[in-house]
Design a protein around this motif. Structure first.
Motif, PDB file in Angstrom:
ATOM      1  N   ALA A 159    -109.824 -65.908 -37.952  1.00 56.36           N
ATOM      2  CA  ALA A 159    -109.308 -67.083 -37.254  1.00 56.36           C
ATOM      3  C   ALA A 159    -110.175 -68.297 -37.559  1.00 56.36           C
ATOM      4  CB  ALA A 159    -109.243 -66.817 -35.752  1.00 56.36           C
ATOM      5  N   ALA A 160    -111.514 -68.071 -37.661  1.00 56.38           N
ATOM      6  CA  ALA A 160    -112.401 -69.207 -37.931  1.00 56.38           C
ATOM      7  C   ALA A 160    -112.192 -69.740 -39.331  1.00 56.38           C
ATOM      8  CB  ALA A 160    -113.860 -68.773 -37.752  1.00 56.38           C
ATOM      9  N   LEU A 161    -111.815 -68.824 -40.273  1.00 61.34           N
ATOM     10  CA  LEU A 161    -111.613 -69.283 -41.651  1.00 61.34           C
ATOM     11  C   LEU A 161    -110.265 -69.940 -41.833  1.00 61.34           C
ATOM     12  CD1 LEU A 161    -113.050 -66.194 -43.573  1.00 61.34           C
ATOM     13  CD2 LEU A 161    -114.168 -68.396 -43.127  1.00 61.34           C
ATOM     14  N   ASN A 162    -109.319 -69.650 -40.964  1.00 57.02           N
ATOM     15  CA  ASN A 162    -107.984 -70.214 -41.079  1.00 57.02           C
ATOM     16  C   ASN A 162    -107.590 -70.878 -39.759  1.00 57.02           C
ATOM     17  OD1 ASN A 162    -106.991 -69.076 -43.802  1.00 57.02           O
ATOM     18  ND2 ASN A 162    -107.824 -67.281 -42.733  1.00 57.02           N
ATOM     19  N   PRO A 163    -108.114 -72.097 -39.511  1.00 51.60           N
ATOM     20  CA  PRO A 163    -107.813 -72.762 -38.260  1.00 51.60           C
ATOM     21  C   PRO A 163    -106.341 -73.066 -38.146  1.00 51.60           C
ATOM     22  CG  PRO A 163    -108.833 -74.276 -39.793  1.00 51.60           C
ATOM     23  CD  PRO A 163    -108.926 -72.911 -40.406  1.00 51.60           C
ATOM     24  N   GLY A 164    -105.879 -73.096 -36.908  1.00 51.93           N
ATOM     25  CA  GLY A 164    -104.491 -73.428 -36.656  1.00 51.93           C
ATOM     26  C   GLY A 164    -104.212 -74.885 -36.927  1.00 51.93           C
ATOM     27  N   PRO A 165    -102.924 -75.282 -36.852  1.00 53.68           N
ATOM     28  CA  PRO A 165    -102.540 -76.666 -37.137  1.00 53.68           C
ATOM     29  C   PRO A 165    -103.260 -77.677 -36.255  1.00 53.68           C
ATOM     30  CG  PRO A 165    -100.615 -75.242 -37.035  1.00 53.68           C
ATOM     31  CD  PRO A 165    -101.764 -74.427 -36.574  1.00 53.68           C
ATOM     32  N   GLY A 166    -103.420 -77.371 -34.967  1.00 50.06           N
ATOM     33  CA  GLY A 166    -104.081 -78.316 -34.071  1.00 50.06           C
ATOM     34  C   GLY A 166    -105.534 -78.501 -34.426  1.00 50.06           C
ATOM     35  N   GLN A 167    -106.216 -77.364 -34.748  1.00 51.18           N
ATOM     36  CA  GLN A 167    -107.628 -77.473 -35.104  1.00 51.18           C
ATOM     37  C   GLN A 167    -107.815 -78.239 -36.408  1.00 51.18           C
ATOM     38  OE1 GLN A 167    -108.174 -73.141 -34.880  1.00 51.18           O
ATOM     39  NE2 GLN A 167    -109.936 -73.545 -33.531  1.00 51.18           N
ATOM     40  N   ALA A 168    -106.950 -78.010 -37.374  1.00 51.19           N
ATOM     41  CA  ALA A 168    -107.066 -78.709 -38.666  1.00 51.19           C
ATOM     42  C   ALA A 168    -106.870 -80.209 -38.495  1.00 51.19           C
ATOM     43  CB  ALA A 168    -106.028 -78.149 -39.640  1.00 51.19           C
ATOM     44  N   GLU A 169    -105.907 -80.570 -37.647  1.00 49.55           N
ATOM     45  CA  GLU A 169    -105.648 -81.995 -37.421  1.00 49.55           C
ATOM     46  C   GLU A 169    -106.838 -82.665 -36.756  1.00 49.55           C
ATOM     47  OE1 GLU A 169    -102.443 -84.867 -35.108  1.00 49.55           O
ATOM     48  OE2 GLU A 169    -102.106 -82.708 -35.255  1.00 49.55           O
ATOM     49  N   SER A 170    -107.455 -81.959 -35.792  1.00 50.01           N
ATOM     50  CA  SER A 170    -108.631 -82.499 -35.123  1.00 50.01           C
ATOM     51  C   SER A 170    -109.784 -82.668 -36.097  1.00 50.01           C
ATOM     52  CB  SER A 170    -109.041 -81.584 -33.973  1.00 50.01           C
ATOM     53  OG  SER A 170    -110.250 -82.023 -33.386  1.00 50.01           O
ATOM     54  N   ALA A 171    -109.943 -81.685 -36.987  1.00 48.94           N
ATOM     55  CA  ALA A 171    -111.027 -81.766 -37.974  1.00 48.94           C
ATOM     56  C   ALA A 171    -110.838 -82.956 -38.903  1.00 48.94           C
ATOM     57  CB  ALA A 171    -111.088 -80.468 -38.774  1.00 48.94           C
ATOM     58  N   ARG A 172    -109.558 -83.190 -39.299  1.00 46.85           N
ATOM     59  CA  ARG A 172    -109.295 -84.324 -40.183  1.00 46.85           C
ATOM     60  C   ARG A 172    -109.630 -85.643 -39.491  1.00 46.85           C
ATOM     61  NH1 ARG A 172    -104.817 -81.212 -41.901  1.00 46.85           N
ATOM     62  NH2 ARG A 172    -103.465 -82.240 -40.366  1.00 46.85           N
ATOM     63  N   ARG A 173    -109.299 -85.735 -38.180  1.00 46.97           N
ATOM     64  CA  ARG A 173    -109.591 -86.966 -37.459  1.00 46.97           C
ATOM     65  C   ARG A 173    -111.088 -87.209 -37.361  1.00 46.97           C
ATOM     66  NH1 ARG A 173    -105.485 -85.402 -33.699  1.00 46.97           N
ATOM     67  NH2 ARG A 173    -107.149 -84.715 -32.273  1.00 46.97           N
ATOM     68  N   ASP A 174    -111.869 -86.111 -37.298  1.00 45.06           N
ATOM     69  CA  ASP A 174    -113.310 -86.238 -37.138  1.00 45.06           C
ATOM     70  C   ASP A 174    -114.019 -86.529 -38.455  1.00 45.06           C
ATOM     71  OD1 ASP A 174    -113.420 -83.621 -34.622  1.00 45.06           O
ATOM     72  OD2 ASP A 174    -113.044 -85.780 -34.447  1.00 45.06           O
ATOM     73  N   LEU A 175    -113.330 -86.339 -39.572  1.00 42.73           N
ATOM     74  CA  LEU A 175    -113.958 -86.617 -40.860  1.00 42.73           C
ATOM     75  C   LEU A 175    -114.230 -88.113 -40.982  1.00 42.73           C
ATOM     76  CD1 LEU A 175    -111.890 -84.425 -43.349  1.00 42.73           C
ATOM     77  CD2 LEU A 175    -114.283 -84.096 -42.671  1.00 42.73           C
ATOM     78  N   PRO A 176    -115.393 -88.506 -41.509  1.00 36.37           N
ATOM     79  CA  PRO A 176    -115.660 -89.936 -41.704  1.00 36.37           C
ATOM     80  C   PRO A 176    -114.709 -90.499 -42.749  1.00 36.37           C
ATOM     81  CG  PRO A 176    -117.325 -88.606 -42.810  1.00 36.37           C
ATOM     82  CD  PRO A 176    -116.479 -87.658 -42.003  1.00 36.37           C
ATOM     83  N   PRO A 177    -114.386 -91.804 -42.648  1.00 34.90           N
ATOM     84  CA  PRO A 177    -113.490 -92.398 -43.639  1.00 34.90           C
ATOM     85  C   PRO A 177    -114.139 -92.412 -45.017  1.00 34.90           C
ATOM     86  CG  PRO A 177    -114.480 -94.085 -42.259  1.00 34.90           C
ATOM     87  CD  PRO A 177    -114.857 -92.770 -41.655  1.00 34.90           C
ATOM     88  N   SER A 178    -113.331 -92.561 -46.037  1.00 36.16           N
ATOM     89  CA  SER A 178    -113.866 -92.628 -47.397  1.00 36.16           C
ATOM     90  C   SER A 178    -114.671 -93.916 -47.569  1.00 36.16           C
ATOM     91  CB  SER A 178    -112.709 -92.621 -48.403  1.00 36.16           C
ATOM     92  OG  SER A 178    -111.975 -93.841 -48.310  1.00 36.16           O
ATOM     93  N   MET A 179    -115.413 -93.991 -48.672  1.00 33.33           N
ATOM     94  CA  MET A 179    -116.218 -95.180 -48.951  1.00 33.33           C
ATOM     95  C   MET A 179    -115.339 -96.426 -49.041  1.00 33.33           C
ATOM     96  SD  MET A 179    -119.060 -96.685 -49.392  1.00 33.33           S
ATOM     97  CE  MET A 179    -120.252 -95.366 -49.601  1.00 33.33           C
ATOM     98  N   VAL A 180    -114.176 -96.284 -49.665  1.00 24.72           N
ATOM     99  CA  VAL A 180    -113.271 -97.429 -49.772  1.00 24.72           C
ATOM    100  C   VAL A 180    -112.823 -97.881 -48.390  1.00 24.72           C
ATOM    101  CG1 VAL A 180    -111.023 -98.191 -50.610  1.00 24.72           C
ATOM    102  CG2 VAL A 180    -112.499 -96.825 -52.082  1.00 24.72           C
ATOM    103  N   GLU A 181    -112.529 -96.922 -47.520  1.00 22.31           N
ATOM    104  CA  GLU A 181    -112.106 -97.275 -46.162  1.00 22.31           C
ATOM    105  C   GLU A 181    -113.238 -97.946 -45.396  1.00 22.31           C
ATOM    106  OE1 GLU A 181    -108.823 -93.967 -44.891  1.00 22.31           O
ATOM    107  OE2 GLU A 181    -110.867 -93.259 -45.249  1.00 22.31           O
TER     108      GLU A 181
END
Length: 296
Positions: free
Chosen positions: A2-24
């Motif tokens: 389960a930890a290696l394959n997060p569900g849709p909600g967890q993946a979306e949260s992780a994406r939101r927490d990622l810092p923006p790219s250098m261009v952003e």
């Protein structure tokens, strides 16, 4: 698993927490500067962008090196690359817009030709020309250039630079256009000192074009001159009478461009010049001076 394959909600949260790219991140920082006159501290940039202070500082340093941002004692501001993105306008649209109503009013009050120009290396670059009946006789045009040391516009701006900056800009380009043009750096520095003693008013008669005279004053920002305004007439025009009007317009354009600038502005010259404005009494007295007045 389960930890290696997060569900849709967890993946979306992780994406939101990622810092923006250098261009952003760079875009967030550039968007914080809303105009040519915007000056921000490092803390201001970090607060506006919600970036960590260390991250904002690192990106600002890179932008300064690449000339997208400039850094002075007054904070960060847009650099020459960012201001030049407007194409042929060269980033000067804000100056033209701020000056336009004052230039037209000055032309109506005097009947003379009004110029707006900026300093570009050893030359002045004309941003605007508001003409009267004499306009066709003045061989200048919007987008045209002239040697800075031969014009009142150029001398008005050069007077607010450090002497070594003047030497760097003008030293290899000084030459005579007419018999009245200043042809030596020492003489130019003497003239710039006289400009400062006149509270920033610069005059020239036949130095750039024969039989044409000008009076100019610089539009000044926190870091120095950003433009200059001039009135143009023929060699017989008593420009001393209208000189206070030019100084007043330059001051008004400065206030329009830099409403939050410190008053009085910090002197950036070796010689400190008082920052008083032209009082109504002084203007009335100067405007009453005849053509042969000796107030200069």
């Amino acid at each position: 698993m389960a930890a290696l394959n997060p569900g849709p909600g967890q993946a979306e949260s992780a994406r939101r927490d990622l810092p923006p790219s250098m261009v952003e991140r760079m875009t967030l920082i550039m968007d914080a500067f809303t105009g040519r006159s915007t000056r921000l501290t490092l803390e201001d940039v970090a607060r506006c962008t919600h970036l960590p202070r260390s991250t904002a500082h690192r990106i600002l340093d890179q932008l300064v090196r690449l000339q997208w941002i400039e850094h002075t004692a007054f904070g960060y501001g847009l650099g020459p690359r960012a201001l030049g993105l407007g194409g042929r306008d060269g980033g000067h649209g804000e100056i033209r817009e701020a000056a336009a109503p004052f230039l037209h009013d000055l032309q109506l009050r005097t009947g003379l030709v009004v110029h707006l120009a900026v300093l570009d290396g050893a030359e002045v670059y004309y941003l605007d020309k508001v003409g009267g009946r004499f306009a066709a006789a003045v061989p200048s045009r919007v987008g045209g250039r002239a040697p800075a040391h031969s014009t009142a516009l150029g001398k008005a701006m050069l007077a607010w630079l450090q002497p070594e900056q003047v030497d760097t800009r003008i030293g290899g380009a000084i030459s005579r256009l007419t018999s009245r043009t200043i042809g030596e750096l020492d003489t130019l520095h003497q003239e710039l000192n006289r400009v400062r003693q006149r509270r920033g008013l610069a005059f020239e008669r036949g130095e750039c074009f024969p039989d044409i005279a000008c009076v100019a004053a610089a539009v000044r920002g926190p870091e120095g001159p950003v433009a200059a305004v001039s009135l143009v007439g023929d060699a017989r025009t008593p420009l001393e009478r209208v000189a206070p009007l030019v100084a007043d317009v330059a001051r008004r354009v400065s206030l329009a461009l830099f409403p939050d600038a410190e008053a009085p502005r910090r002197a950036r010259l070796m010689a400190v010049v008082p920052e008083q404005g032209w009082s109504p009494e002084t203007m009335n007295r100067f405007l009453a001076t005849g053509q042969d007045g000796d107030w200069l």
